[in-house]
Scaffold this motif. Structure first.
Motif, PDB file in Angstrom:
ATOM      1  N   GLN A  27       6.835  -1.130   4.012  1.00  0.00           N
ATOM      2  CA  GLN A  27       5.830  -2.029   4.590  1.00  0.00           C
ATOM      3  C   GLN A  27       4.469  -1.356   4.598  1.00  0.00           C
ATOM      4  N   VAL A  28       3.451  -2.174   4.388  1.00  0.00           N
ATOM      5  CA  VAL A  28       2.068  -1.727   4.516  1.00  0.00           C
ATOM      6  C   VAL A  28       1.345  -2.757   5.364  1.00  0.00           C
ATOM      7  N   ASN A  29       0.668  -2.274   6.399  1.00  0.00           N
ATOM      8  CA  ASN A  29      -0.089  -3.175   7.284  1.00  0.00           C
ATOM      9  C   ASN A  29      -1.556  -2.774   7.259  1.00  0.00           C
ATOM     10  N   VAL A  30      -2.413  -3.736   7.003  1.00  0.00           N
ATOM     11  CA  VAL A  30      -3.857  -3.464   6.995  1.00  0.00           C
ATOM     12  C   VAL A  30      -4.589  -4.610   7.670  1.00  0.00           C
ATOM     13  N   ALA A  31      -5.810  -4.321   8.118  1.00  0.00           N
ATOM     14  CA  ALA A  31      -6.659  -5.363   8.685  1.00  0.00           C
ATOM     15  C   ALA A  31      -7.450  -6.029   7.562  1.00  0.00           C
ATOM     16  N   GLU A  32      -7.708  -7.300   7.735  1.00  0.00           N
ATOM     17  CA  GLU A  32      -8.493  -8.033   6.737  1.00  0.00           C
ATOM     18  C   GLU A  32      -9.837  -7.347   6.533  1.00  0.00           C
TER      19      GLU A  32
ATOM     20  N   LEU B 119      -6.728  -1.987   0.554  1.00  0.00           N
ATOM     21  CA  LEU B 119      -5.272  -2.078   0.496  1.00  0.00           C
ATOM     22  C   LEU B 119      -4.771  -1.213  -0.652  1.00  0.00           C
ATOM     23  N   THR B 120      -3.769  -0.395  -0.382  1.00  0.00           N
ATOM     24  CA  THR B 120      -3.112   0.395  -1.422  1.00  0.00           C
ATOM     25  C   THR B 120      -1.609   0.238  -1.286  1.00  0.00           C
ATOM     26  N   VAL B 121      -0.950  -0.072  -2.394  1.00  0.00           N
ATOM     27  CA  VAL B 121       0.503  -0.140  -2.441  1.00  0.00           C
ATOM     28  C   VAL B 121       0.956   0.894  -3.470  1.00  0.00           C
ATOM     29  N   LYS B 122       1.826   1.808  -3.049  1.00  0.00           N
ATOM     30  CA  LYS B 122       2.150   2.960  -3.887  1.00  0.00           C
ATOM     31  C   LYS B 122       3.356   2.724  -4.786  1.00  0.00           C
ATOM     32  N   CYS B 123       3.281   3.350  -5.969  1.00  0.00           N
ATOM     33  CA  CYS B 123       4.384   3.293  -6.921  1.00  0.00           C
ATOM     34  C   CYS B 123       4.387   4.592  -7.711  1.00  0.00           C
TER      35      CYS B 123
ATOM     36  N   ASP C   1      -3.334 -12.212   1.013  1.00  0.00           N
ATOM     37  CA  ASP C   1      -2.661 -11.185   0.205  1.00  0.00           C
ATOM     38  C   ASP C   1      -1.324 -10.771   0.809  1.00  0.00           C
ATOM     39  N   SER C   2      -1.021 -11.257   1.974  1.00  0.00           N
ATOM     40  CA  SER C   2       0.258 -10.930   2.612  1.00  0.00           C
ATOM     41  C   SER C   2       1.397 -11.474   1.754  1.00  0.00           C
ATOM     42  N   ALA C   3       2.244 -10.572   1.288  1.00  0.00           N
ATOM     43  CA  ALA C   3       3.309 -10.949   0.343  1.00  0.00           C
ATOM     44  C   ALA C   3       4.167  -9.721   0.072  1.00  0.00           C
ATOM     45  N   LEU C   4       5.129  -9.903  -0.830  1.00  0.00           N
ATOM     46  CA  LEU C   4       6.008  -8.809  -1.268  1.00  0.00           C
ATOM     47  C   LEU C   4       5.560  -8.378  -2.658  1.00  0.00           C
ATOM     48  N   TYR C   5       5.322  -7.088  -2.829  1.00  0.00           N
ATOM     49  CA  TYR C   5       4.792  -6.560  -4.081  1.00  0.00           C
ATOM     50  C   TYR C   5       5.829  -5.675  -4.762  1.00  0.00           C
ATOM     51  N   PHE C   6       5.988  -5.903  -6.078  1.00  0.00           N
ATOM     52  CA  PHE C   6       6.949  -5.141  -6.858  1.00  0.00           C
ATOM     53  C   PHE C   6       6.242  -4.395  -7.986  1.00  0.00           C
ATOM     54  N   CYS C   7       6.614  -3.139  -8.129  1.00  0.00           N
ATOM     55  CA  CYS C   7       6.241  -2.346  -9.281  1.00  0.00           C
ATOM     56  C   CYS C   7       7.425  -2.392 -10.255  1.00  0.00           C
ATOM     57  N   ALA C   8       7.153  -2.368 -11.561  1.00  0.00           N
ATOM     58  CA  ALA C   8       8.243  -2.428 -12.541  1.00  0.00           C
ATOM     59  C   ALA C   8       7.892  -1.567 -13.746  1.00  0.00           C
TER      60      ALA C   8
ATOM     61  N   SER D 254      12.816  -2.678 -15.066  1.00  0.00           N
ATOM     62  CA  SER D 254      13.472  -2.214 -13.846  1.00  0.00           C
ATOM     63  C   SER D 254      12.445  -2.276 -12.722  1.00  0.00           C
ATOM     64  N   PHE D 255      12.829  -2.918 -11.638  1.00  0.00           N
ATOM     65  CA  PHE D 255      11.915  -3.144 -10.531  1.00  0.00           C
ATOM     66  C   PHE D 255      12.153  -2.157  -9.402  1.00  0.00           C
ATOM     67  N   GLY D 256      11.060  -1.850  -8.691  1.00  0.00           N
ATOM     68  CA  GLY D 256      11.194  -1.099  -7.456  1.00  0.00           C
ATOM     69  C   GLY D 256      11.751  -1.988  -6.367  1.00  0.00           C
ATOM     70  N   ALA D 257      11.961  -1.398  -5.190  1.00  0.00           N
ATOM     71  CA  ALA D 257      12.592  -2.130  -4.089  1.00  0.00           C
ATOM     72  C   ALA D 257      11.638  -3.090  -3.404  1.00  0.00           C
ATOM     73  N   GLY D 258      10.360  -2.995  -3.717  1.00  0.00           N
ATOM     74  CA  GLY D 258       9.384  -3.904  -3.136  1.00  0.00           C
ATOM     75  C   GLY D 258       8.716  -3.337  -1.890  1.00  0.00           C
ATOM     76  N   THR D 259       7.460  -3.722  -1.695  1.00  0.00           N
ATOM     77  CA  THR D 259       6.695  -3.341  -0.503  1.00  0.00           C
ATOM     78  C   THR D 259       6.131  -4.598   0.123  1.00  0.00           C
ATOM     79  N   THR D 260       6.433  -4.806   1.378  1.00  0.00           N
ATOM     80  CA  THR D 260       5.912  -5.969   2.091  1.00  0.00           C
ATOM     81  C   THR D 260       4.537  -5.632   2.653  1.00  0.00           C
ATOM     82  N   VAL D 261       3.563  -6.415   2.250  1.00  0.00           N
ATOM     83  CA  VAL D 261       2.185  -6.212   2.721  1.00  0.00           C
ATOM     84  C   VAL D 261       1.864  -7.273   3.757  1.00  0.00           C
ATOM     85  N   THR D 262       1.372  -6.835   4.895  1.00  0.00           N
ATOM     86  CA  THR D 262       0.897  -7.750   5.935  1.00  0.00           C
ATOM     87  C   THR D 262      -0.557  -7.442   6.199  1.00  0.00           C
ATOM     88  N   VAL D 263      -1.395  -8.463   6.034  1.00  0.00           N
ATOM     89  CA  VAL D 263      -2.821  -8.324   6.306  1.00  0.00           C
ATOM     90  C   VAL D 263      -3.121  -9.137   7.558  1.00  0.00           C
TER      91      VAL D 263
END
Lengths: 112, 115
Positions: free
Chosen positions: B10-15, B19-23, B85-92, B104-113
């Protein structure tokens, strides 16, 4: 003018039944895929067809059988449904390798 | 086989904040990397891809990703996050030939803004 469509959107059925999910793409792509997304949102490839030829066949029970009547269609038939088959199944398509995949809206299968 | 890892569930950020989602990736040959986003009860949508060329890749909805070979990373970034932008993000990652149709997909990161 949906790019990748799937029917049905929801499927509720009992253990032991046989069911099919249909997928169609109107993007002119050569390659189509079936994915399974489990309850933890983990996404796994099941099958892929390129120009109607099966090119990916992951370790999937042989109760699952894909069929591609033409490049625009890829169906998934499941025999003797089990509780563990409950998941969301996504169809996708792409031009070929290296190109991004376009996903359908998913079919939520619930086996009771 | 190729693989990707998304170290944060999970990644939580303020509007308005970045935003950074790592892979991170593990490949034996040249990496072909992708980012997808999944909104609730929807299919995945393609955001961007790296095949070759510039290390900074620009994609849809104001997202970009930085390919870093030395750190084997492909982090997704957005300078100013929106609530939408709040959603589930996948790296592949694409497999090597002859399995190069396979992602092949990663397990996903849930982003909440948060607003």
């Amino acid at each position: 003018d949906t790019a990748v469509s799937q029917t049905p959107k929801y499927l509720v059925t009992q253990m032991g039944n046989d069911k099919s999910i249909k997928c169609e793409q109107n993007l002119g792509h050569d390659t189509m895929y079936w994915y399974k997304q489990d309850s933890k949102k983990f996404l796994k490839i099941m099958f892929s067809y390129n120009n109607k030829e099966l090119i990916i066949n992951e370790t999937v029970p042989n109760r699952f059988s894909p069929k591609s009547p033409d490049k625009a269609h890829l169906n998934l038939h499941i025999n003797s449904l089990e509780l563990g088959d409950s998941a969301v199944y996504f169809c996708a398509s792409s031009k070929t390798r290296n190109y991004e995949q376009y996903f359908g809206p998913g079919t939520r299968l619930t086996v009771t | 086989a190729q693989s990707v890892a998304q170290p944060e569930d999970q990644v939580n950020v303020a509007e308005g904040n970045p935003l950074t989602v790592k892979c991170t990736y593990s490949v034996s040959g040249n990496p072909y990397l992708f980012w997808y986003v999944q909104y609730p009860n929807r299919g995945l949508q393609f955001l961007l891809k790296y095949i070759t060329g510039d290390n900074l890749v620009k994609g849809s909805y104001g997202f970009e990703a930085e390919f870093n070979k030395s750190q084997t990373s492909f982090h997704l970034k957005k300078p100013s996050a929106l609530v939408s932008d709040s959603a589930l993000y996948f790296c592949a990652v694409r497999d090597d030939p002859p399995n190069d149709y396979k992602l092949s997909f990663g397990a996903g990161t849930t982003v909440t803004v948060r607003a």
